[in-house]
Design a protein around this motif. Structure first.
Motif, PDB file in Angstrom:
ATOM      1  N   ASP A  95       0.784  -1.245   0.000  1.00 32.58           N
ATOM      2  CA  ASP A  95       0.000   0.000   0.000  1.00 32.58           C
ATOM      3  C   ASP A  95       0.810   1.286   0.000  1.00 32.58           C
ATOM      4  O   ASP A  95       0.503   2.232   0.721  1.00 32.58           O
ATOM      5  CB  ASP A  95      -0.991   0.009   1.175  1.00 32.58           C
ATOM      6  CG  ASP A  95      -1.965  -1.141   1.094  1.00 32.58           C
ATOM      7  OD1 ASP A  95      -2.591  -1.306   0.027  1.00 32.58           O
ATOM      8  OD2 ASP A  95      -2.092  -1.884   2.077  1.00 32.58           O
ATOM      9  N   PHE A  96       1.839   1.371  -0.833  1.00 30.84           N
ATOM     10  CA  PHE A  96       2.632   2.595  -0.934  1.00 30.84           C
ATOM     11  C   PHE A  96       2.177   3.528  -2.050  1.00 30.84           C
ATOM     12  O   PHE A  96       2.722   4.621  -2.171  1.00 30.84           O
ATOM     13  CB  PHE A  96       4.107   2.256  -1.130  1.00 30.84           C
ATOM     14  CG  PHE A  96       4.866   2.017   0.150  1.00 30.84           C
ATOM     15  CD1 PHE A  96       4.249   2.004   1.391  1.00 30.84           C
ATOM     16  CD2 PHE A  96       6.227   1.807   0.107  1.00 30.84           C
ATOM     17  CE1 PHE A  96       4.956   1.793   2.558  1.00 30.84           C
ATOM     18  CE2 PHE A  96       6.955   1.600   1.279  1.00 30.84           C
ATOM     19  CZ  PHE A  96       6.315   1.593   2.504  1.00 30.84           C
ATOM     20  N   LEU A  97       1.183   3.125  -2.867  1.00 28.22           N
ATOM     21  CA  LEU A  97       0.748   3.972  -3.981  1.00 28.22           C
ATOM     22  C   LEU A  97      -0.770   4.151  -3.979  1.00 28.22           C
ATOM     23  O   LEU A  97      -1.498   3.456  -4.691  1.00 28.22           O
ATOM     24  CB  LEU A  97       1.204   3.372  -5.330  1.00 28.22           C
ATOM     25  CG  LEU A  97       2.706   3.241  -5.550  1.00 28.22           C
ATOM     26  CD1 LEU A  97       2.988   2.542  -6.874  1.00 28.22           C
ATOM     27  CD2 LEU A  97       3.392   4.601  -5.485  1.00 28.22           C
ATOM     28  N   PRO A  98      -1.259   5.113  -3.196  1.00 27.53           N
ATOM     29  CA  PRO A  98      -2.708   5.370  -3.215  1.00 27.53           C
ATOM     30  C   PRO A  98      -3.135   5.948  -4.566  1.00 27.53           C
ATOM     31  O   PRO A  98      -2.422   6.755  -5.159  1.00 27.53           O
ATOM     32  CB  PRO A  98      -2.908   6.394  -2.089  1.00 27.53           C
ATOM     33  CG  PRO A  98      -1.587   7.078  -1.962  1.00 27.53           C
ATOM     34  CD  PRO A  98      -0.550   6.052  -2.319  1.00 27.53           C
ATOM     35  N   ALA A  99      -4.294   5.537  -5.045  1.00 31.79           N
ATOM     36  CA  ALA A  99      -4.797   6.010  -6.342  1.00 31.79           C
ATOM     37  C   ALA A  99      -5.609   7.296  -6.222  1.00 31.79           C
ATOM     38  O   ALA A  99      -5.849   7.964  -7.221  1.00 31.79           O
ATOM     39  CB  ALA A  99      -5.644   4.928  -7.002  1.00 31.79           C
ATOM     40  N   ASP A 116      -1.946   6.294   4.658  1.00 32.28           N
ATOM     41  CA  ASP A 116      -0.836   7.183   4.317  1.00 32.28           C
ATOM     42  C   ASP A 116       0.526   6.493   4.488  1.00 32.28           C
ATOM     43  O   ASP A 116       1.522   7.111   4.847  1.00 32.28           O
ATOM     44  CB  ASP A 116      -0.918   8.491   5.096  1.00 32.28           C
ATOM     45  CG  ASP A 116      -0.916   8.324   6.607  1.00 32.28           C
ATOM     46  OD1 ASP A 116      -0.925   7.169   7.092  1.00 32.28           O
ATOM     47  OD2 ASP A 116      -0.898   9.349   7.311  1.00 32.28           O
ATOM     48  N   CYS A 117       0.564   5.204   4.149  1.00 37.68           N
ATOM     49  CA  CYS A 117       1.812   4.437   4.203  1.00 37.68           C
ATOM     50  C   CYS A 117       2.885   5.024   3.294  1.00 37.68           C
ATOM     51  O   CYS A 117       4.080   4.867   3.559  1.00 37.68           O
ATOM     52  CB  CYS A 117       1.559   2.982   3.800  1.00 37.68           C
ATOM     53  SG  CYS A 117       0.438   2.088   4.871  1.00 37.68           S
ATOM     54  N   ILE A 134       9.841   0.818  -5.069  1.00 37.47           N
ATOM     55  CA  ILE A 134       8.408   0.540  -4.990  1.00 37.47           C
ATOM     56  C   ILE A 134       8.042  -0.193  -6.274  1.00 37.47           C
ATOM     57  O   ILE A 134       8.272   0.312  -7.380  1.00 37.47           O
ATOM     58  CB  ILE A 134       7.571   1.822  -4.867  1.00 37.47           C
ATOM     59  CG1 ILE A 134       7.957   2.593  -3.614  1.00 37.47           C
ATOM     60  CG2 ILE A 134       6.075   1.480  -4.843  1.00 37.47           C
ATOM     61  CD1 ILE A 134       7.325   3.974  -3.513  1.00 37.47           C
ATOM     62  N   ILE A 135       7.491  -1.374  -6.124  1.00 38.47           N
ATOM     63  CA  ILE A 135       7.077  -2.164  -7.280  1.00 38.47           C
ATOM     64  C   ILE A 135       5.670  -1.729  -7.659  1.00 38.47           C
ATOM     65  O   ILE A 135       4.776  -1.662  -6.808  1.00 38.47           O
ATOM     66  CB  ILE A 135       7.115  -3.670  -6.966  1.00 38.47           C
ATOM     67  CG1 ILE A 135       8.501  -4.062  -6.426  1.00 38.47           C
ATOM     68  CG2 ILE A 135       6.772  -4.487  -8.217  1.00 38.47           C
ATOM     69  CD1 ILE A 135       8.563  -5.451  -5.836  1.00 38.47           C
ATOM     70  N   VAL A 141       3.950  -2.012  -3.897  1.00 40.88           N
ATOM     71  CA  VAL A 141       4.633  -2.846  -2.920  1.00 40.88           C
ATOM     72  C   VAL A 141       6.055  -2.313  -2.747  1.00 40.88           C
ATOM     73  O   VAL A 141       6.861  -2.346  -3.678  1.00 40.88           O
ATOM     74  CB  VAL A 141       4.663  -4.328  -3.357  1.00 40.88           C
ATOM     75  CG1 VAL A 141       5.502  -5.163  -2.397  1.00 40.88           C
ATOM     76  CG2 VAL A 141       3.240  -4.876  -3.444  1.00 40.88           C
ATOM     77  N   GLY A 142       6.338  -1.795  -1.574  1.00 38.30           N
ATOM     78  CA  GLY A 142       7.684  -1.348  -1.261  1.00 38.30           C
ATOM     79  C   GLY A 142       8.556  -2.548  -0.983  1.00 38.30           C
ATOM     80  O   GLY A 142       8.117  -3.509  -0.357  1.00 38.30           O
ATOM     81  N   LEU A 143       9.785  -2.510  -1.479  1.00 40.74           N
ATOM     82  CA  LEU A 143      10.721  -3.607  -1.239  1.00 40.74           C
ATOM     83  C   LEU A 143      12.041  -3.025  -0.763  1.00 40.74           C
ATOM     84  O   LEU A 143      12.670  -2.229  -1.460  1.00 40.74           O
ATOM     85  CB  LEU A 143      10.931  -4.439  -2.501  1.00 40.74           C
ATOM     86  CG  LEU A 143      11.879  -5.628  -2.360  1.00 40.74           C
ATOM     87  CD1 LEU A 143      11.367  -6.617  -1.310  1.00 40.74           C
ATOM     88  CD2 LEU A 143      12.072  -6.318  -3.698  1.00 40.74           C
ATOM     89  N   LEU A 144      12.440  -3.441   0.416  1.00 41.56           N
ATOM     90  CA  LEU A 144      13.655  -2.951   1.052  1.00 41.56           C
ATOM     91  C   LEU A 144      14.600  -4.125   1.275  1.00 41.56           C
ATOM     92  O   LEU A 144      14.179  -5.192   1.709  1.00 41.56           O
ATOM     93  CB  LEU A 144      13.275  -2.313   2.378  1.00 41.56           C
ATOM     94  CG  LEU A 144      14.370  -1.784   3.281  1.00 41.56           C
ATOM     95  CD1 LEU A 144      13.826  -0.610   4.071  1.00 41.56           C
ATOM     96  CD2 LEU A 144      14.870  -2.853   4.216  1.00 41.56           C
ATOM     97  N   LYS A 145      15.868  -3.914   0.968  1.00 45.02           N
ATOM     98  CA  LYS A 145      16.907  -4.901   1.287  1.00 45.02           C
ATOM     99  C   LYS A 145      17.896  -4.229   2.231  1.00 45.02           C
ATOM    100  O   LYS A 145      18.375  -3.130   1.962  1.00 45.02           O
ATOM    101  CB  LYS A 145      17.632  -5.366   0.024  1.00 45.02           C
ATOM    102  CG  LYS A 145      18.678  -6.428   0.300  1.00 45.02           C
ATOM    103  CD  LYS A 145      19.307  -6.931  -0.990  1.00 45.02           C
ATOM    104  CE  LYS A 145      20.309  -8.048  -0.691  1.00 45.02           C
ATOM    105  NZ  LYS A 145      20.917  -8.561  -1.934  1.00 45.02           N
TER     106      LYS A 145
END
Length: 190
Positions: A95-99, A116-117, A134-135, A141-145
């Motif tokens: 939920d990192f991209l609200p429409a 508001d993620c 962010i995918i 979908v946020g992706l952190l390494k």
């Protein structure tokens, strides 16, 4: 998530999911070492993520965060998750991209709700010692390494706390948004 599991130990990968709700994702994760936390239903632990992390001493390979969609909570979950993954571990966020402003609005006023993620994405995009994208799938979908134990996430929480949807619109083009295909290709090479 299963791709992350497959490159992080396969069936032996240690997986943590925050916000399991109906176990749709949790049940499909191909790991024998799964922990799921949800205060209402699903997972393996019926409690808040704050309570779980307060007592946790386990280290995980992959963490998926889809709990309460409010910036302050997802920020706490991220900080806590970073403390319980090793170098090379992954944290994914939903939920990192609200429409729309309705999807963003806190408190929830819409069936579809990202909350508001996205505010956390601003911090993670500027972090040192972490790799973050962010995918562009499923509401972002946020992706952190985690690249190092010596990481730094800038503290801009005071400004972000009061930011509204207009701020998201104004910074959208600066976010590290990538296609699913490009992220998977990059992970496969890693």
């Amino acid at each position: 998530v299963n791709h992350l599991i497959s490159i992080s130990g396969g069936l032996n990968a240690r997986y943590l999911e925050i916000g399991c709700q109906g176990n749709k994702l949790f049940d499909s994760v191909a790991s024998l070492n799964k922990v799921g936390v949800d205060p209402e239903r699903g997972g393996t632990h019926r409690m808040t993520s704050d309570k779980f992390f307060e007592n946790n001493d386990a280290i995980f390979d992959v963490v998926f965060i889809d709990g309460l969609h409010e910036y302050e909570q997802v920020h706490r979950d991220a900080v806590n998750a970073l403390n319980c993954i090793g170098v090379g571990g992954y944290i994914a966020f939903h939920d990192f991209l609200p429409a729309s402003w309705k999807e963003h609005h806190v408190p929830r006023i819409n069936k579809e709700w990202t909350g508001d993620c996205w505010k956390l994405a601003i911090q993670l995009a500027e972090a040192k010692g972490l790799e973050f994208v962010i995918i562009d799938v499923d509401c972002g979908v946020g992706l952190l390494k985690k690249l190092s134990h010596d990481y730094h996430v800038p503290d801009v929480s005071v400004e972000l706390k009061v930011a509204e949807f207009e701020k998201f619109v104004s910074i959208f083009d600066k976010l590290p948004i990538q296609s699913y295909e490009s992220v998977i290709r990059k992970i496969v090479k890693a």
